[in-house]
Motif scaffolding. Structure first.
Motif, PDB file in Angstrom:
ATOM      1  N   PHE A 102      86.432  45.834  86.200  1.00  0.00           N
ATOM      2  CA  PHE A 102      85.193  46.623  86.263  1.00  0.00           C
ATOM      3  C   PHE A 102      85.102  47.371  87.586  1.00  0.00           C
ATOM      4  N   PHE A 103      85.486  46.725  88.674  1.00  0.00           N
ATOM      5  CA  PHE A 103      85.433  47.379  89.984  1.00  0.00           C
ATOM      6  C   PHE A 103      86.329  48.613  90.009  1.00  0.00           C
ATOM      7  N   GLU A 104      87.544  48.462  89.509  1.00  0.00           N
ATOM      8  CA  GLU A 104      88.494  49.576  89.515  1.00  0.00           C
ATOM      9  C   GLU A 104      88.015  50.700  88.588  1.00  0.00           C
ATOM     10  N   SER A 105      87.459  50.324  87.443  1.00  0.00           N
ATOM     11  CA  SER A 105      86.986  51.316  86.481  1.00  0.00           C
ATOM     12  C   SER A 105      85.793  52.097  87.032  1.00  0.00           C
ATOM     13  N   PHE A 106      84.792  51.391  87.548  1.00  0.00           N
ATOM     14  CA  PHE A 106      83.620  52.058  88.097  1.00  0.00           C
ATOM     15  C   PHE A 106      83.994  52.896  89.313  1.00  0.00           C
ATOM     16  N   SER A 107      84.916  52.390  90.118  1.00  0.00           N
ATOM     17  CA  SER A 107      85.357  53.140  91.291  1.00  0.00           C
ATOM     18  C   SER A 107      86.048  54.431  90.883  1.00  0.00           C
ATOM     19  N   GLY A 108      86.823  54.373  89.799  1.00  0.00           N
ATOM     20  CA  GLY A 108      87.499  55.572  89.323  1.00  0.00           C
ATOM     21  C   GLY A 108      86.539  56.584  88.734  1.00  0.00           C
ATOM     22  N   LEU A 109      85.678  56.137  87.830  1.00  0.00           N
ATOM     23  CA  LEU A 109      84.799  57.065  87.129  1.00  0.00           C
ATOM     24  C   LEU A 109      83.731  57.657  88.042  1.00  0.00           C
ATOM     25  N   THR A 110      83.297  56.908  89.052  1.00  0.00           N
ATOM     26  CA  THR A 110      82.321  57.437  90.010  1.00  0.00           C
ATOM     27  C   THR A 110      83.000  58.211  91.134  1.00  0.00           C
ATOM     28  N   THR A 111      84.322  58.342  91.064  1.00  0.00           N
ATOM     29  CA  THR A 111      85.156  59.024  92.068  1.00  0.00           C
ATOM     30  C   THR A 111      85.003  58.413  93.452  1.00  0.00           C
ATOM     31  N   THR A 112      84.765  57.104  93.501  1.00  0.00           N
ATOM     32  CA  THR A 112      84.643  56.430  94.796  1.00  0.00           C
ATOM     33  C   THR A 112      86.013  56.277  95.443  1.00  0.00           C
ATOM     34  N   GLY A 113      86.977  55.774  94.689  1.00  0.00           N
ATOM     35  CA  GLY A 113      88.328  55.646  95.231  1.00  0.00           C
ATOM     36  C   GLY A 113      88.602  54.338  95.940  1.00  0.00           C
ATOM     37  N   ALA A 114      87.636  53.416  95.943  1.00  0.00           N
ATOM     38  CA  ALA A 114      87.886  52.078  96.480  1.00  0.00           C
ATOM     39  C   ALA A 114      88.706  51.308  95.450  1.00  0.00           C
ATOM     40  N   THR A 115      89.702  50.575  95.902  1.00  0.00           N
ATOM     41  CA  THR A 115      90.593  49.908  94.956  1.00  0.00           C
ATOM     42  C   THR A 115      90.788  48.449  95.309  1.00  0.00           C
ATOM     43  N   ILE A 116      91.022  47.642  94.293  1.00  0.00           N
ATOM     44  CA  ILE A 116      91.373  46.236  94.526  1.00  0.00           C
ATOM     45  C   ILE A 116      92.875  46.020  94.293  1.00  0.00           C
ATOM     46  N   LEU A 117      93.604  47.087  93.952  1.00  0.00           N
ATOM     47  CA  LEU A 117      95.023  46.985  93.636  1.00  0.00           C
ATOM     48  C   LEU A 117      95.880  47.006  94.892  1.00  0.00           C
ATOM     49  N   THR A 118      96.948  46.224  94.852  1.00  0.00           N
ATOM     50  CA  THR A 118      97.976  46.253  95.894  1.00  0.00           C
ATOM     51  C   THR A 118      99.314  46.560  95.223  1.00  0.00           C
ATOM     52  N   HIS A 119     100.291  46.955  96.005  1.00  0.00           N
ATOM     53  CA  HIS A 119     101.619  47.299  95.465  1.00  0.00           C
ATOM     54  C   HIS A 119     101.504  48.342  94.362  1.00  0.00           C
ATOM     55  N   ILE A 120     100.778  49.396  94.641  1.00  0.00           N
ATOM     56  CA  ILE A 120     100.526  50.454  93.663  1.00  0.00           C
ATOM     57  C   ILE A 120     101.827  51.132  93.232  1.00  0.00           C
ATOM     58  N   ASP A 121     102.778  51.262  94.151  1.00  0.00           N
ATOM     59  CA  ASP A 121     104.051  51.920  93.830  1.00  0.00           C
ATOM     60  C   ASP A 121     104.782  51.245  92.681  1.00  0.00           C
ATOM     61  N   GLY A 122     104.536  49.943  92.483  1.00  0.00           N
ATOM     62  CA  GLY A 122     105.244  49.207  91.445  1.00  0.00           C
ATOM     63  C   GLY A 122     104.527  49.147  90.109  1.00  0.00           C
ATOM     64  N   LEU A 123     103.393  49.813  89.997  1.00  0.00           N
ATOM     65  CA  LEU A 123     102.626  49.775  88.747  1.00  0.00           C
ATOM     66  C   LEU A 123     103.241  50.704  87.701  1.00  0.00           C
ATOM     67  N   PRO A 124     103.015  50.419  86.412  1.00  0.00           N
ATOM     68  CA  PRO A 124     103.502  51.322  85.351  1.00  0.00           C
ATOM     69  C   PRO A 124     102.882  52.708  85.491  1.00  0.00           C
ATOM     70  N   HIS A 125     103.656  53.714  85.090  1.00  0.00           N
ATOM     71  CA  HIS A 125     103.160  55.088  85.178  1.00  0.00           C
ATOM     72  C   HIS A 125     101.881  55.279  84.357  1.00  0.00           C
ATOM     73  N   ALA A 126     101.766  54.556  83.248  1.00  0.00           N
ATOM     74  CA  ALA A 126     100.575  54.673  82.404  1.00  0.00           C
ATOM     75  C   ALA A 126      99.322  54.273  83.174  1.00  0.00           C
ATOM     76  N   VAL A 127      99.417  53.201  83.955  1.00  0.00           N
ATOM     77  CA  VAL A 127      98.273  52.731  84.749  1.00  0.00           C
ATOM     78  C   VAL A 127      97.955  53.731  85.863  1.00  0.00           C
ATOM     79  N   LEU A 128      98.991  54.227  86.515  1.00  0.00           N
ATOM     80  CA  LEU A 128      98.788  55.209  87.582  1.00  0.00           C
ATOM     81  C   LEU A 128      98.103  56.461  87.046  1.00  0.00           C
TER      82      LEU A 128
END
Length: 483
Positions: A102-128
């Protein structure tokens, strides 16, 4: 209150949202990263749920009043952001708790940009891609983007537009019909996104990164496909492209429309908010550059200017991109930039913060009160450019500022109560209420380490910031719910 009509509209919006789950699934198929199944499952779930909301109420149509408009705007953001968290909860990589999704979703849709994710480079392209797409959809406000479609679905759009559009000039129309207004905003937004993607690609980004970063740049969101953000590319030309489009996106989109209609750049020059906005960027850049050189933090003038320009524009427009760890700068600079994010972008832009025009009017009101001490009987008008503003507008600005300060203090105290230190709590609330993203202290890199209670408080702060305080606050008035 037309509850069944509201449920019908929500059903339509959830159904439309389900379609946004398909592009990430397609990206997963192209890159064969295994992340597409979660998005297909989320697509089916959202489609069925939206249909269940809509079908029984499909004949419940009627002209919306202002109250319904405010309620729908709030429900759009909360309901759609909640459904946007569904694929994030279904994913195996990353494996997120409900709170984190929920934090990541609300942060994305409100264009806040705060993230709880680490190691973003290793995430699937679909998630990115999905994270960037969320910010792009939220950039102009889902309501403004959808308002061109809603009239065709039997929904009066003007109430929604007025409830969503920020700034003291929200009653003004660019075109006679709200659908035309929304379409013109959409064309400008889409054109800027394409131009930004092409510019990133020409500057040296790969096609995927160029498209992904154009989404979050025009939305002034700040999500990136790399842990190091824009700094991953280590390319001054890419930095300049980002700065240019952040400034463009931080300007009132109505002003872009007027400039296109008039076919003249003089439209920008004569706009007082635009002039102050650009002046703020110049002053912040110069201060950062001088301090970086004078403190010895940077020996190279070229590097110092590149970092100063990028971080000053990125933070003050509430994007939150980074080319360096600015939290390690001399402490006066990170704090100054955090405070600059309270000003944010122009009214009617994709930026966060209180908006430049409100700060201008607060300043002018302060000067007027000082003048009244000297000349108690004088009648002093507040003018924005050549236009005298009614006292009702100025009173609304003071009311907004008071509510903004109260929400900030309450959220910060709640974070401190949950065990977070005062410095981190202050910058975390500033980052979320201003839709900025990165903070300082414990949340300088990401928000993964803070407790779940604090994350929910910050989710609410994101909503308050994106909905311009009053749109959400008005729902707490008992009179709002009386017929």
């Amino acid at each position: 209150m037309q509850y069944f009509n509201i449920i019908r509209i929500l059903g339509l919006l959830v159904t439309i949202l389900s379609v946004t789950m398909l592009p990430p699934a397609l990206v997963s198929l192209i890159y064969r990263d295994g992340g597409g199944v979660a998005f297909l499952m989320a697509f089916v779930l959202c489609l069925i749920t939206g249909f269940i909301f809509w079908y029984p109420n499909r004949d419940q149509k009627g002209e919306l009043r202002a109250r319904e408009g405010f309620l729908i705007v709030v429900l759009f953001w909360t309901v759609l952001a909640s459904f946007s968290a569904v694929p994030l909860m279904l994913l195996d990589n990353p494996s997120l708790t409900t709170t984190d999704a929920f934090f990541e979703s609300f942060s994305g849709l409100t264009t806040t940009g705060a993230t709880i994710l680490t190691h973003i480079d290793g995430l699937p392209h679909a998630v990115l891609f999905y994270r960037q797409q969320l910010q792009w959809l939220g950039g102009m406000g889902i309501i403004v983007l959808a308002v061109a479609v809603l009239p065709m679905l039997g929904v009066g759009g003007m109430q929604l537009y007025r409830a969503e559009t920020p700034g003291p000039v929200k009653d003004s129309k660019m075109t006679p019909r709200i659908a035309d207004t929304a379409k013109h905003l959409w064309y400008i937004y889409l054109s800027l996104t394409v131009a930004c993607a092409v510019a990133y690609w020409l500057a040296g980004m790969g096609p995927f990164d160029a498209i992904a970063h154009s989404f979050s740049t025009i939305a002034i969101g700040g999500f990136s496909t790399h842990d190091a953000s824009i700094g991953y590319f280590n390319n001054p030309m890419i930095n300049l492209v980002c700065v240019f489009f952040l400034i463009v996106a931080g300007v009132n989109f109505a002003l872009h429309y007027a400039a296109i209609q008039n076919r003249s750049l003089r439209t920008y020059i004569f706009d007082p908010e635009f002039k102050i906005f650009i002046s703020i960027q110049v002053i912040l850049t110069l201060i950062c550059f001088i301090v970086l050189i004078a403190s010895g933090y940077q020996q190279s003038y070229e590097t110092a200017f590149d970092e100063a320009l990028f971080q000053a524009v990125s933070i003050s427009t509430t994007a939150g991109f980074a080319t360096t760890n600015f939290s390690e700068w001399p402490i006066i600079l990170p704090l100054m930039l955090i405070f600059a994010s309270f000003i944010g972008g122009c009214a009617g832009s994709t930026g966060g913060g209180m908006k430049v025009v409100r700060v201008i009017l607060l300043y002018l009101q302060g000067i007027r009160e000082l003048s009244r001490l000297i000349h108690p009987k004088a009648i002093i008008n507040i003018k924005l450019g050549r236009k005298a503003l009614p006292d009702r507008v100025v009173d609304a600005i003071w009311g907004f500022f008071s509510a903004y300060a109260a929400i900030f203090i309450i959220c910060m105290l709640l974070l401190i109560t949950s065990g977070i230190d005062e410095f981190t709590a202050f910058t975390a609330v500033a980052a979320c209420l201003n839709n900025l993203g990165p903070g300082l202290g414990e949340v300088a890199a990401n928000f993964a380490s803070i407790n779940d209670f604090a994350k929910w408080v910050l989710i609410i702060a994101m909503l308050f910031g994106r909905l311009e305080i009053f749109t959400l606050l008005v729902l707490f008035l008992p009179s709002f719910w009386r017929d």
